[in-house]
Design an enzyme around this catalytic site. Structure first.
Site, mmCIF file in Angstrom:
data_model
loop_
_atom_site.group_PDB
_atom_site.id
_atom_site.type_symbol
_atom_site.label_atom_id
_atom_site.label_comp_id
_atom_site.label_asym_id
_atom_site.label_seq_id
_atom_site.Cartn_x
_atom_site.Cartn_y
_atom_site.Cartn_z
ATOM 1 N N PRO A 92 -13.737 11.692 -1.827
ATOM 2 C CA PRO A 92 -13.286 11.497 -0.685
ATOM 3 C C PRO A 92 -13.672 11.102 0.195
ATOM 4 O O PRO A 92 -13.030 11.143 1.569
ATOM 5 C CB PRO A 92 -14.147 13.340 -0.288
ATOM 6 C CG PRO A 92 -13.935 13.265 -2.182
ATOM 7 C CD PRO A 92 -14.040 12.231 -2.774
ATOM 8 N N HIS A 150 23.968 8.549 1.631
ATOM 9 C CA HIS A 150 24.826 9.939 1.485
ATOM 10 C C HIS A 150 24.342 10.422 1.845
ATOM 11 O O HIS A 150 24.640 11.859 1.759
ATOM 12 C CB HIS A 150 23.554 10.114 0.002
ATOM 13 C CG HIS A 150 23.527 9.326 -1.577
ATOM 14 N ND1 HIS A 150 22.872 8.085 -1.475
ATOM 15 C CD2 HIS A 150 23.807 9.589 -2.858
ATOM 16 C CE1 HIS A 150 23.565 8.075 -2.866
ATOM 17 N NE2 HIS A 150 23.751 8.621 -3.481
ATOM 18 N N GLY A 181 24.523 13.958 4.357
ATOM 19 C CA GLY A 181 23.300 15.364 3.970
ATOM 20 C C GLY A 181 22.995 15.119 2.938
ATOM 21 O O GLY A 181 22.449 15.751 2.436
ATOM 22 N N GLU A 201 -3.126 2.263 -5.151
ATOM 23 C CA GLU A 201 -3.426 1.362 -6.146
ATOM 24 C C GLU A 201 -3.753 0.225 -4.838
ATOM 25 O O GLU A 201 -3.708 -1.424 -4.808
ATOM 26 C CB GLU A 201 -3.163 0.924 -7.697
ATOM 27 C CG GLU A 201 -3.157 1.751 -8.584
ATOM 28 C CD GLU A 201 -2.764 1.024 -9.372
ATOM 29 O OE1 GLU A 201 -2.887 -0.147 -9.763
ATOM 30 O OE2 GLU A 201 -2.229 2.369 -10.525
ATOM 31 N N THR A 256 -3.270 0.046 0.099
ATOM 32 C CA THR A 256 -2.158 0.399 0.613
ATOM 33 C C THR A 256 -2.339 -0.855 1.104
ATOM 34 O O THR A 256 -2.833 -1.755 1.086
ATOM 35 C CB THR A 256 -3.127 0.912 2.075
ATOM 36 O OG1 THR A 256 -4.356 -0.518 2.618
ATOM 37 C CG2 THR A 256 -3.692 2.400 1.472
HETATM 38 C C1 LIG Z 1 -0.839 10.048 -5.833
HETATM 39 C C2 LIG Z 1 -2.117 10.012 -5.878
HETATM 40 C C3 LIG Z 1 -2.660 9.330 -7.206
HETATM 41 C C4 LIG Z 1 -4.048 8.469 -6.942
HETATM 42 N N1 LIG Z 1 -3.879 8.266 -8.479
HETATM 43 C C5 LIG Z 1 -5.456 7.386 -8.386
HETATM 44 C C6 LIG Z 1 -6.304 7.585 -9.866
HETATM 45 O O1 LIG Z 1 -5.511 8.003 -10.701
HETATM 46 N N2 LIG Z 1 -7.511 7.088 -9.744
HETATM 47 C C7 LIG Z 1 -8.095 6.654 -8.166
HETATM 48 O O2 LIG Z 1 -9.193 5.807 -8.015
HETATM 49 N N3 LIG Z 1 -7.431 6.901 -7.164
HETATM 50 C C8 LIG Z 1 -5.846 7.121 -7.037
HETATM 51 N N4 LIG Z 1 -5.331 7.897 -5.943
HETATM 52 C C9 LIG Z 1 -6.211 7.272 -4.531
HETATM 53 C C10 LIG Z 1 -5.630 6.191 -3.732
HETATM 54 O O3 LIG Z 1 -5.902 4.098 -4.585
HETATM 55 C C11 LIG Z 1 -6.163 6.010 -2.610
HETATM 56 O O4 LIG Z 1 -5.488 7.172 -1.752
HETATM 57 C C12 LIG Z 1 -5.921 4.136 -1.836
HETATM 58 O O5 LIG Z 1 -5.946 3.906 -2.122
HETATM 59 C C13 LIG Z 1 -6.270 5.165 -0.185
HETATM 60 O O6 LIG Z 1 -7.302 5.198 0.165
HETATM 61 P P1 LIG Z 1 -7.414 6.877 0.964
HETATM 62 O O7 LIG Z 1 -6.507 7.751 0.177
HETATM 63 O O8 LIG Z 1 -9.209 7.064 0.933
HETATM 64 O O9 LIG Z 1 -7.434 6.485 2.008
HETATM 65 P P2 LIG Z 1 -8.017 5.575 3.179
HETATM 66 O O10 LIG Z 1 -9.680 3.979 2.490
HETATM 67 O O11 LIG Z 1 -8.788 5.920 3.962
HETATM 68 O O12 LIG Z 1 -7.307 4.099 4.506
HETATM 69 C C14 LIG Z 1 -6.696 5.609 5.549
HETATM 70 C C15 LIG Z 1 -5.742 4.251 6.311
HETATM 71 O O13 LIG Z 1 -6.665 2.925 6.469
HETATM 72 C C16 LIG Z 1 -6.530 2.300 6.645
HETATM 73 N N5 LIG Z 1 -7.801 1.026 6.040
HETATM 74 C C17 LIG Z 1 -8.941 1.342 5.374
HETATM 75 N N6 LIG Z 1 -10.002 0.301 5.897
HETATM 76 C C18 LIG Z 1 -9.027 -0.378 6.142
HETATM 77 C C19 LIG Z 1 -9.606 -2.119 6.898
HETATM 78 N N7 LIG Z 1 -10.300 -2.583 6.334
HETATM 79 N N8 LIG Z 1 -8.567 -2.599 7.725
HETATM 80 C C20 LIG Z 1 -7.044 -2.182 8.062
HETATM 81 N N9 LIG Z 1 -6.474 -1.382 7.608
HETATM 82 C C21 LIG Z 1 -7.715 -0.299 6.521
HETATM 83 C C22 LIG Z 1 -5.659 2.259 5.144
HETATM 84 O O14 LIG Z 1 -4.319 1.356 4.817
HETATM 85 C C23 LIG Z 1 -5.001 3.069 5.261
HETATM 86 O O15 LIG Z 1 -3.929 3.384 5.598
HETATM 87 C C24 LIG Z 1 -3.835 8.194 -5.734
HETATM 88 C C25 LIG Z 1 -3.476 8.510 -4.453
HETATM 89 C C26 LIG Z 1 -2.404 9.255 -4.081
HETATM 90 C C27 LIG Z 1 -2.460 9.958 -3.602
#
Ligand SMILES: Cc1cc2nc3c(=O)[nH]c(=O)nc-3n(C[C@H](O)[C@H](O)[C@H](O)COP(=O)(O)OP(=O)(O)OC[C@H]3O[C@@H](n4cnc5c(N)ncnc54)[C@H](O)[C@@H]3O)c2cc1C
Length: 386
Positions: free
Chosen positions: A128, A343, A345, A368, A370
């Site tokens: 989290p 497409h 509506g 995996e 961002t």
């Molecule tokens: C449907 C789904 C499936 C997933 N499956 C898995 C899984 O199987 N196993 C697993 O471990 N995880 C999984 N994830 C997690 C996923 O890899 C993370 O959500 C992702 O890595 C982003 O982390 P966060 O959500 O904590 O965002 P944050 O790290 O909080 O980032 C929030 C925003 O801040 C930006 N940001 C953060 N740091 C910086 C920086 N230094 N410079 C610029 N921008 C920054 C990010 O790019 C993003 O836009 C999954 C997520 C989803 C939604």
């Protein structure tokens, strides 16, 4: 480098394309709307050997590699991304850590079941309070030496394939100590499903990937044998970064498939749909939009195949994997938006595949790593970050 497929890989591509068309396409829309996991499709993918594609035959795999996996993912995602991500996470995140870092006993215990698709594995890195900053892991594992067990406490979030009826294990990262400078020693530990104290939350309500399983996991004094340590103690973070480097190629192939699926659907619709007395595809504005979509899907394909070829050849591939993931996820979102526009509506109606593709595209810029994280990796590889 020649990025055309070998005859064997092209045969695999055609087999998976036929499966996606004949088996996935007719059923996935309803499962998606009901948010149901596609058990029967997963069973069939297991029978086809897709979960074992990049693993050695001695462990029940198909003896292929990441190119083969990418080819299969691209063809599946061309039709549906929930099914494709279930395979991607099962192979790249669930089984690959065991294959790359497991002991012989761990491989013999888990890989045959994972390769057959009888059991799914999950990868628990994100927490989290730490996704992009995965080194900020708060989950802990303490070695109880008298009982020879790890005692795990913490929470993981957004974990794919972690709560299905066939999930067999999740590999989690946890802090197992401190280095002399006070920074955490992070290790990877295998936690079998059903271990007491390991709780799987109900599935999230998501924007897309609605037939894929994503859960929060909590660990409350969860005890597993000391032998469940995966790889070296203190090396878990580095191991997971390696897994993510490879996984990016798989996600890039999946994103390419979605981008290409948008082209397929748009070409079909542009010929069928009439406005002002002629097919909408007779308008150059629509033709140009689709031509640009095709250009993007094609270029994304070259990018993921280039990264996969480097990985398979044992060459450095980190930058190319990040480039492929960044580019393909960007064009997947672009193409999904443009396909929906073509497409009209109907593109906003869930019964149309492009609506599903639009909902499924956004996560590709997040999961995996961002897009910002990919840019950070590319800048580092270019020597811009010390
Ligand atoms: C449907 C789904 C499936 C997933 N499956 C898995 C899984 O199987 N196993 C697993 O471990 N995880 C999984 N994830 C997690 C996923 O890899 C993370 O959500 C992702 O890595 C982003 O982390 P966060 O959500 O904590 O965002 P944050 O790290 O909080 O980032 C929030 C925003 O801040 C930006 N940001 C953060 N740091 C910086 C920086 N230094 N410079 C610029 N921008 C920054 C990010 O790019 C993003 O836009 C999954 C997520 C989803 C939604």
């Amino acid at each position: 480098m020649d990025h055309r497929l070998s005859p064997e890989l092209d045969e695999l591509r055609r087999t998976v394309a036929a499966f996606a068309h004949d088996v996935v396409a007719p059923t996935i829309g309803d499962l998606y709307e009901r948010h149901e996991f596609p058990y029967e499709i997963v069973r069939e993918m297991g029978r086809m050997g897709l979960f074992g594609l990049p693993f050695p035959e001695e462990y029940g795999g198909m003896g292929g590699d990441y190119l083969a996996l990418g080819v299969a993912l691209e063809e599946l995602a061309r039709v549906d991304s929930s099914v494709a991500i279930t395979l991607e996470a099962g192979v790249s995140l669930g089984a690959m850590p065991v294959h790359l870092f497991g002991t012989e006993e761990q491989k013999r215990t888990w890989l045959p079941k994972l390769c057959s698709g009888e059991v799914l594995g999950a990868f628990g890195l994100t927490e989290p309070d730490g996704g992009s900053d995965a080194g900020a892991t708060r989950t802990t594992a303490r070695l109880d030496e008298t009982r020879g067990e790890w005692v795990i406490n913490g929470t993981k979030c957004f974990i794919t394939n972690s709560g299905t009826d066939i999930t067999g294990l999740v590999t989690v990262t946890a802090v197992t100590g401190r280095k002399p400078d006070g920074s955490p020693r992070i290790s990877a530990i295998i936690v079998p499903s059903g271990t007491p104290g390991f709780t799987v939350a109900p599935p999230y309500s998501k924007v897309g990937w609605n037939a894929s399983d994503t859960r929060e996991l909590s660990f409350d004094d969860v005890r597993v044998p000391a032998a469940n340590l995966l790889g070296e103690e203190g090396r878990g973070y580095a191991q997971f970064l390696r897994i993510l480097d490879e996984g990016r190629i798989a996600i890039a192939a999946l994103a390419t498939g979605l981008a290409q699926g948008c082209v397929d659907e748009s070409v079909r619709y542009a010929k069928e749909r009439h406005a002002f007395g002629r097919p909408i595809g007779a308008n150059q504005a629509v033709q140009f939009k689709i031509a640009d979509m095709e250009m993007k899907a094609h270029t994304a394909r070259l990018a993921w195949r280039d990264a996969a070829s480097r990985l398979v050849a044992g060459e450095p591939f980190k930058k190319e994997a990040a480039l492929a993931k960044l580019y393909s996820s960007t064009v997947a979102v672009d193409n999904a938006r443009d396909a929906t526009q073509i497409h009209g509506g109907y593109g906003f109606m869930n019964e149309y595949p492009v609506a599903r593709m639009w909902r499924d595209s956004k996560i590709l810029e997040i999961g995996e790593g961002t897009s910002e994280v990919q840019r950070m990796l590319i800048a580092r590889e270019l020597g811009l970050v010390s």
